[in-house]
Enzyme design. Sequence first.
Site, PDB file in Angstrom:
ATOM      1  N   ASP A  89     -14.942  47.199 -52.784  1.00  0.00           N
ATOM      2  CA  ASP A  89     -14.359  48.427 -53.301  1.00  0.00           C
ATOM      3  C   ASP A  89     -13.784  48.062 -54.675  1.00  0.00           C
ATOM      4  O   ASP A  89     -13.548  46.879 -54.975  1.00  0.00           O
ATOM      5  CB  ASP A  89     -13.292  49.009 -52.371  1.00  0.00           C
TER       6      ASP A  89
HETATM    7  C1  BGC Z   1     -12.721  54.086 -53.934  1.00  0.00           C
HETATM    8  C2  BGC Z   1     -14.204  54.045 -53.606  1.00  0.00           C
HETATM    9  C3  BGC Z   1     -15.005  54.386 -54.836  1.00  0.00           C
HETATM   10  C4  BGC Z   1     -14.640  53.409 -55.952  1.00  0.00           C
HETATM   11  C5  BGC Z   1     -15.394  53.661 -57.219  1.00  0.00           C
HETATM   12  C6  BGC Z   1     -12.367  53.264 -55.160  1.00  0.00           C
HETATM   13  O1  BGC Z   1     -11.069  53.547 -55.570  1.00  0.00           O
HETATM   14  O2  BGC Z   1     -11.974  53.617 -52.833  1.00  0.00           O
HETATM   15  O3  BGC Z   1     -14.492  54.916 -52.562  1.00  0.00           O
HETATM   16  O4  BGC Z   1     -16.369  54.347 -54.541  1.00  0.00           O
HETATM   17  O5  BGC Z   1     -13.263  53.536 -56.215  1.00  0.00           O
HETATM   18  O6  BGC Z   1     -14.984  54.832 -57.828  1.00  0.00           O
END
Ligand code: BGC
Length: 746
Positions: A226
């Site tokens: 993530d």
């Molecule tokens: C989120 C993800 C997301 C990623 C990219 C993170 O803060 O938890 O779900 O895909 O950011 O934007």
Amino acid sequence: MSTDTPRPDLATKASATSGSGLWHSTPIPGVLRRLHLADGPHGIRQQHEDGDHLGIGGSVPATCFPPAVALGSTWNVDLVRRVGAALGAEASAMGVDVVLGPGMNIKRSPLCGRNFEYVSEDPHVTARIAASLVEGIQSEGVGACVKHFVANNQETDRMRSSSEVDERTLREIYLPAFEEVVRTTDPAMVMCSYNRLNGVYTGQDPWLLTTLLRQEWGFDGAVVSDWGAVVDRVESVRAGLDLEMPPSGTDDRIVDAVNGGELEESVLDTVVERLARVQERVATDTSRSREHEAHRALAREAAAEALVLLKNEDEVLPLPSGRSVAVLGEFARTPRYQGGGSSHVVPTRVTSVLEAFGAVEKEFPVRFAPGFTLDGTDAPKLADEAVALASRSHTTVLFLGLPQEWESEGFDRTHIDLPAEQVALLARVRRVSERVVVVLSNGGVVSVAEWRDDADAVLEGWLLGQEGGAAMVDVLTGVVSPSGRLTETIPLRLSDHASYLNFPGEYGHVRYGEGVFVGYRHFDTLERPVAHPFGFGLTYTTFGYSDLEVTGNDRDAWTVAFTVTNTGARAGREVAQLYTGRAEEYPTRPVRELRGFAKVALEPGESTRVELALNGRDLSTWDPEHHRWSLAEGTYTVSVGASSRDVRLVGEIVSTGDRFVPPLTRRSTIEEWRANAIGGPILAQIQAGMAELESVPRELLRMADSMPIVALATFGMGVTEEMVDLLVADVRARRRAAIERGEITG
Ligand code: BGC
């Protein structure tokens, strides 16, 4: 890699373990191309390289489909597959190789700020909806990335908090949806979560990323972090994480770790191979059309199927044509149609309820008053005007909901109430209007108990994507009969929820103390009253169930067949649900668990035969002592119905079980010995020969039941430790022989 391409050196391979910029992987000439990753789950959020990833910065307009909360409520896997394909098609046209979705964490508490991005409190419906999305996305030559793996069920302290989950709960509730999607749809990528699982960051947990995901489930794609989840680069790569996003600029640590003998260089070769496999599977086509018009129609269709009719007294809905309608509530003009954070899409356009009513104004003459402000500022004049309008109209439709800033990625809610001024407006409207309909816009469930008596009809609209306004009007006017069903229980009170005392945790830990009793598993097992149960939803017609037939063998394959009939006067869709349970006390299990469903469309008077399959795993529980699924011998109930509380047909399955006989040791208790198919008869034989047992009082014998067998030596009775060891060895040999003969499983 072509034969004349030089093999990448150590530093080059290390560079591939993190991205280049916010949204791209790092290329290796001749080996890896630059992969473009973009959110998201319900619409493509393609940002410019310098955009911020939290959605504040702009992105290229794309169709904003209904978020997962709404897609889940459709219970329509074919429709969701079409939405997935549309997402894939737009991604392909935008040159996006991998879509960062679907999100498939379990809704453990209604307070989780990101529940709008997740499907359900139940793993089965989560798995089916997420699998359809993945299949759809990947059918267009684009990769899907399921997230957030795993036990990321809250936003509070999400980058540090440790989710303390016991093994059985993990296997039965939090892992199955990921497992099914990985096993059946082969997603290109898996995204690890931010949190820790039982103390270990998921992004550096070798058991999670390698033993379970790859070795047990057969995942052969790449694991991405993530955004910002990596804590220790070397630990992550060693555990099985392929791509750090966004890059932290610490690739030299990987190089040093290899040079210092801390990390095998072959691990980097494996990362490159996995990323190469992902790129072989994806082929975007930026020359294709983005099909925005067709996708708008699909977004409207999906949104209309997601609306859940919670109440409809005196058939106040659908609205009668030709009668005046007071449309109240700012949401009718300024729709709330998606949640905040990384999934935020810039839509191609947005249709409000007012606009959509405009298209049918001859049949449904509508007047509007906002009634309240979205920022909650006191507006008595707005409320007075709304009440006055309601008093002059045949029916009042009041659009209530949660303000945008109340729920989002990044934080949790602290209560599940609607804003007080909205509830107060409803109470005033009730006094002047004979027919009151409430339409809700909210990402996570809101409490309805304290105000639903003031409404004749309640339509739960969740967050419905850019065409939500049109979809709401389709359902209100009866063009579409509502067919959404709850994928999460609406509790009477937040404090009734099983997770209540253990959410969001403290001192950096959140204990999943309710175990497997998440959502309806808790409410139904304890027979606690709820506002609306899991699986519930009304339509403009009625359905009957009949002729249940359960067939199959005694171990691992059954078919549950039954007939569903539209017994009402209008066409409609029913979501027939199949639950299983088992009466035995041990291991403690939920009274009913969803194991199958089918959505069927029926004309008035029409019937259809539904067939749903069950397998041994559906009836099993996870045995944390032997780390395996266990199908116990016994009788299982099969319940078919229209919600977890509206069971219409009950049947049973008698199973011989998986014939697993656990190995016995000198520390196994007398009770365990007695219950054991191999050890039990031998113990009985020995005891029969011990005349002195006759004179031992019954309660003493019962006391002995919970003692390890070796403890008998301590109490004399002519038993020695050597005798116990001989007995254990004998039973083990017999067990091995029985396994070899195929009589039992080991
Ligand atoms: C989120 C993800 C997301 C990623 C990219 C993170 O803060 O938890 O779900 O895909 O950011 O934007």
